[in-house]
Design an enzyme around this catalytic site. Structure first.
Site, short mmCIF file in Angstrom:
data_model
loop_
_atom_site.label_atom_id
_atom_site.label_comp_id
_atom_site.label_asym_id
_atom_site.label_seq_id
_atom_site.Cartn_x
_atom_site.Cartn_y
_atom_site.Cartn_z
CB SER A 148 28.70 -5.13 -1.35
OG SER A 148 27.62 -5.31 -2.24
CE1 TYR A 161 30.16 -0.55 -4.17
CE2 TYR A 161 28.97 -2.52 -4.69
CZ TYR A 161 29.32 -1.61 -3.77
OH TYR A 161 28.52 -1.53 -2.52
N1 LIG Z 1 23.27 0.63 -0.34
C1 LIG Z 1 23.65 -0.66 -0.55
O1 LIG Z 1 22.76 -1.40 -1.32
C2 LIG Z 1 25.02 -1.33 -0.23
C3 LIG Z 1 24.91 -2.86 -0.24
C4 LIG Z 1 26.32 -3.35 0.36
C5 LIG Z 1 27.09 -2.54 0.91
N2 LIG Z 1 26.98 -1.23 0.65
C6 LIG Z 1 28.45 -0.71 1.33
O2 LIG Z 1 27.79 0.15 2.44
C7 LIG Z 1 28.87 1.28 2.47
C8 LIG Z 1 27.96 2.59 2.79
O3 LIG Z 1 27.12 2.92 1.76
P1 LIG Z 1 25.60 3.56 1.75
O4 LIG Z 1 24.93 2.45 1.11
O5 LIG Z 1 25.51 3.91 3.19
O6 LIG Z 1 25.87 4.82 0.88
P2 LIG Z 1 26.01 6.29 0.95
O7 LIG Z 1 24.92 6.87 1.91
O8 LIG Z 1 26.36 6.87 -0.29
O9 LIG Z 1 27.25 6.57 2.16
C9 LIG Z 1 28.60 6.41 1.91
C10 LIG Z 1 29.28 7.37 2.65
O10 LIG Z 1 30.85 7.26 2.41
C11 LIG Z 1 31.48 8.70 2.36
N3 LIG Z 1 32.55 8.61 1.40
C12 LIG Z 1 32.70 8.48 0.21
N4 LIG Z 1 33.97 8.63 -0.22
C13 LIG Z 1 34.35 9.02 0.91
C14 LIG Z 1 36.08 9.52 1.02
N5 LIG Z 1 36.93 9.64 -0.15
N6 LIG Z 1 36.18 9.72 2.39
C15 LIG Z 1 35.60 9.67 3.20
N7 LIG Z 1 34.05 9.30 3.18
C16 LIG Z 1 33.81 8.99 1.83
C17 LIG Z 1 30.34 9.47 2.08
O11 LIG Z 1 30.49 10.79 2.44
P3 LIG Z 1 31.11 12.08 1.56
O12 LIG Z 1 30.59 12.14 0.15
O13 LIG Z 1 30.39 13.09 2.40
O14 LIG Z 1 32.36 11.89 1.85
C18 LIG Z 1 29.06 8.82 2.48
O15 LIG Z 1 28.53 9.43 3.69
C19 LIG Z 1 29.61 1.38 1.39
O16 LIG Z 1 30.85 0.85 1.64
C20 LIG Z 1 28.76 0.52 0.27
O17 LIG Z 1 29.67 0.03 -0.60
C21 LIG Z 1 25.93 -0.52 0.18
#
Ligand SMILES: NC(=O)c1ccc[n+]([C@@H]2O[C@H](COP(=O)([O-])OP(=O)(O)OC[C@H]3O[C@@H](n4cnc5c(N)ncnc54)[C@H](OP(=O)(O)O)[C@@H]3O)[C@@H](O)[C@H]2O)c1
Length: 242
Positions: A148, A161
């Site tokens: 991120s 985070y």
């Molecule tokens: N959205 C943003 O603004 C942003 C910006 C920069 C970086 N990111 C990064 O992008 C990545 C994806 O995030 P996203 O934004 O797409 O959010 P998201 O839709 O909440 O996706 C996160 C996924 O991780 C899974 N997860 C969480 N804990 C887990 C565990 N213990 N074991 C296996 N799976 C797990 C969740 O599924 P379950 O709960 O079903 O396990 C969920 O599908 C993350 O690393 C986040 O930090 C996001």
């Protein structure tokens, strides 16, 4: 030397963590469109099934596997499944992540700290521990860690985070040096605000944010580079501040 460009990923095997929603689902869909077999990892079976359905309705191959990254045994079972079923792994996408953005660090309960660190940082270690030996044995590949811009900047009210993502960047640069001689490129993508359910997005304009497909586009660029080329880090920003 291999030519670069968006070559087909037919015959490649990819594991995508957190593939049941958001950025992980978009990455799995794009990898599958290019012909990779996608192993979808997450804790919620119904979410993985939804991504798998989208992929198979577009003619792609998806294999949903429930796995909790905080549990080493669960990650080892996933790696054993991949080795038994496919015999190799070409692309590991460490995408799953959690975050809490509700207040200053001193008010954060220790369980919340543990959840963030054990998912965003320890979970990536568990995946590299479980999958890198197979990748080394079968000739190499790509490990892409989704970090991120919070791993580059301060994030008030999201200190744990931010710390997990700063840690993930340090892990990525170091493991890249450990594994490059084994023909494994370890890279990191640092996206800014992306339109998913995760993140401190209150008051932001979703239309100006990055979309999950934008992150997936960068991932495809990384894994389709020519073999002699190694873009190790991408900082991905929304063009207009959201
Ligand atoms: N959205 C943003 O603004 C942003 C910006 C920069 C970086 N990111 C990064 O992008 C990545 C994806 O995030 P996203 O934004 O797409 O959010 P998201 O839709 O909440 O996706 C996160 C996924 O991780 C899974 N997860 C969480 N804990 C887990 C565990 N213990 N074991 C296996 N799976 C797990 C969740 O599924 P379950 O709960 O079903 O396990 C969920 O599908 C993350 O690393 C986040 O930090 C996001």
């Amino acid at each position: 030397m291999q030519e670069n460009g968006h070559s087909s990923l037919k015959g490649k095997v990819a594991v995508i963590t957190g593939a049941g929603s958001g950025i992980g689902a978009a990455i799995a869909e794009k990898l599958s469109q290019l012909g990779a077999a996608s192993v979808l990892c997450g804790r919620t079976e119904s979410k993985l099934a939804a991504t798998a359905k989208t992929i198979s309705s577009n003619g792609g191959k998806a294999d949903g596997q429930v796995c909790d990254l905080k549990d080493l045994r669960s990650v080892e079972a996933l790696a054993a499944h991949v080795e038994k079923t496919y015999g190799k792994l070409d692309i590991l996408v460490n995408n799953a992540g959690v975050g809490t953005f509700g207040g200053p660090l001193h008010a954060m309960p220790p369980e919340e700290w543990d959840s963030v660190m054990n998912t965003n940082l320890r979970g990536v270690y568990y995946c590299i521990r479980s999958f890198a030996p197979l990748m080394i044995r079968t000739g190499g590949g790509d490990i892409v860690n989704i970090s991120s811009l919070a791993g580059k900047n301060a994030l008030p009210n999201g200190a744990a985070y931010a710390a997990s993502k700063w840690g993930l960047n340090g892990l990525s640069y170091s493991v890249a040096e450990e594994l490059r001689a084994n023909n494994i490129r370890v890279s990191v993508i640092c996206p800014g605000s992306t339109n998913t359910d995760l993140g401190p997005h209150a008051g932001k304009n979703a239309n100006k944010m990055l979309q999950p497909g934008d992150v997936a586009h960068v991932l495809i660029m990384l894994v389709t580079q020519a073999s002699q080329s190694f873009a190790s880090e991408v900082l991905l920003r929304p063009t207009q501040k959201p």
